[in-house]
Write an enzyme that holds these catalytic residues in place. Structure first.
Site, PDB file in Angstrom:
ATOM      1  N   GLU A  92       0.824  -1.220   0.000  1.00  0.00           N
ATOM      2  CA  GLU A  92       0.000   0.000   0.000  1.00  0.00           C
ATOM      3  C   GLU A  92       0.858   1.270   0.000  1.00  0.00           C
ATOM      4  O   GLU A  92       0.519   2.253  -0.662  1.00  0.00           O
ATOM      5  CB  GLU A  92      -0.909  -0.003   1.240  1.00  0.00           C
ATOM      6  N   ASP A  93       1.965   1.244   0.716  1.00  0.00           N
ATOM      7  CA  ASP A  93       2.718   2.481   0.951  1.00  0.00           C
ATOM      8  C   ASP A  93       3.999   2.645   0.135  1.00  0.00           C
ATOM      9  O   ASP A  93       4.630   3.685   0.198  1.00  0.00           O
ATOM     10  CB  ASP A  93       3.090   2.586   2.446  1.00  0.00           C
TER      11      ASP A  93
END
Length: 256
Positions: A92-93
């Site tokens: 996600e990051d």
């Protein structure tokens, strides 16, 4: 004043110490000792989150380590879940993909990380309340692997434990969501201690005055309660002693 080099060294030491605590807890468990893959996941996540900080100012990697520790020591899961917890925010990051995770750590861990990525960011953003009930059902049915939900609960627990560094409006939203979704989920999955802590923390941020009031009352009545407990259990102890039984009598204070 601390130089940036000193700060870096101190933070590196803190990260290593926290990871060591996680590893020691795992080594004391009954799981097979797959240390190598856990160390690889840690190094990978640490590198992926390098230079990123949480709102509290601490290095981001401390969050995945804390989640992995909850997963291991408070929920009792093994190496696959620990690795997935360490890697849970990587896709996600950062620029890494689920395929990257699969190539390095295999399909099982990649599948769990993929599941966690799909249910990240609260209840699909802003249209929260209308979808909350559906979300709860969806969480339980869409997950091919219950470990996805268990790690998600651990993630939420750590976020609630560190909610103090968030802005008040964010605190309120996260606490409400926790009470509505994550505490009941934890309850349904038999994680009663975690469920109680999630409820307590939510209450603390949603109703700070009442929380403090109850906390003070509990502190003020502790001695009196202890006395009542001793008096109430004395005749029971006497009878049990007379019968020559081995026993333990436990009491607990209801949660705030």
């Amino acid at each position: 004043m601390e130089t940036s080099d000193q700060q870096y060294t101190n933070e590196e030491q803190l990260i290593e110490d926290k990871f060591q605590e996680l590893l020691n807890g795992y080594l004391n468990s009954n799981h097979r000792k797959k240390v190598e893959i856990i160390e690889r996941a840690f190094k990978f996540a640490k590198e992926a989150h390098k230079g990123i900080r949480r709102r509290s100012g601490e290095p981001y990697i401390l969050h995945p380590i804390a989640v992995a520790r909850i997963v291991s020591q408070e929920i009792g899961l093994g190496s696959t879940s620990i690795c997935s917890a360490l890697l849970h925010d990587v896709v996600e990051d950062t620029d890494y993909t689920v395929e990257d995770i699969e190539n390095i750590f295999g399909p099982k861990i990649a599948q769990i990380v993929d599941g966690l990525t799909k249910i990240s960011g609260g209840i699909f953003g802003d249209r929260a309340s209308a979808q909350a009930e559906n979300f709860k059902k969806l969480l339980l049915t869409m997950s091919d692997d219950i470990r996805v939900i268990l790690i998600k609960i651990a993630d939420r627990l750590h976020n609630m434990r560190t909610l103090g560094s968030m802005l008040p409006n964010k605190q309120f939203k996260i606490a409400g969501e926790t009470l509505y979704i994550y505490a009941p989920l934890a309850n349904r999955l038999g994680l009663y201690k975690i469920k109680t802590e999630l409820e307590n923390l939510s209450f603390r941020y949603e109703h700070p005055e009442e929380y403090r009031e109850i906390e003070e009352k509990l502190a003020a009545t502790a001695v009196e309660r202890d006395k009542v407990f001793k008096e109430f259990t004395a005749p029971i102890r006497a009878q049990l002693d007379k019968m020559g039984l081995k026993y333990r009598i436990l009491a607990r204070v209801k949660s705030i």
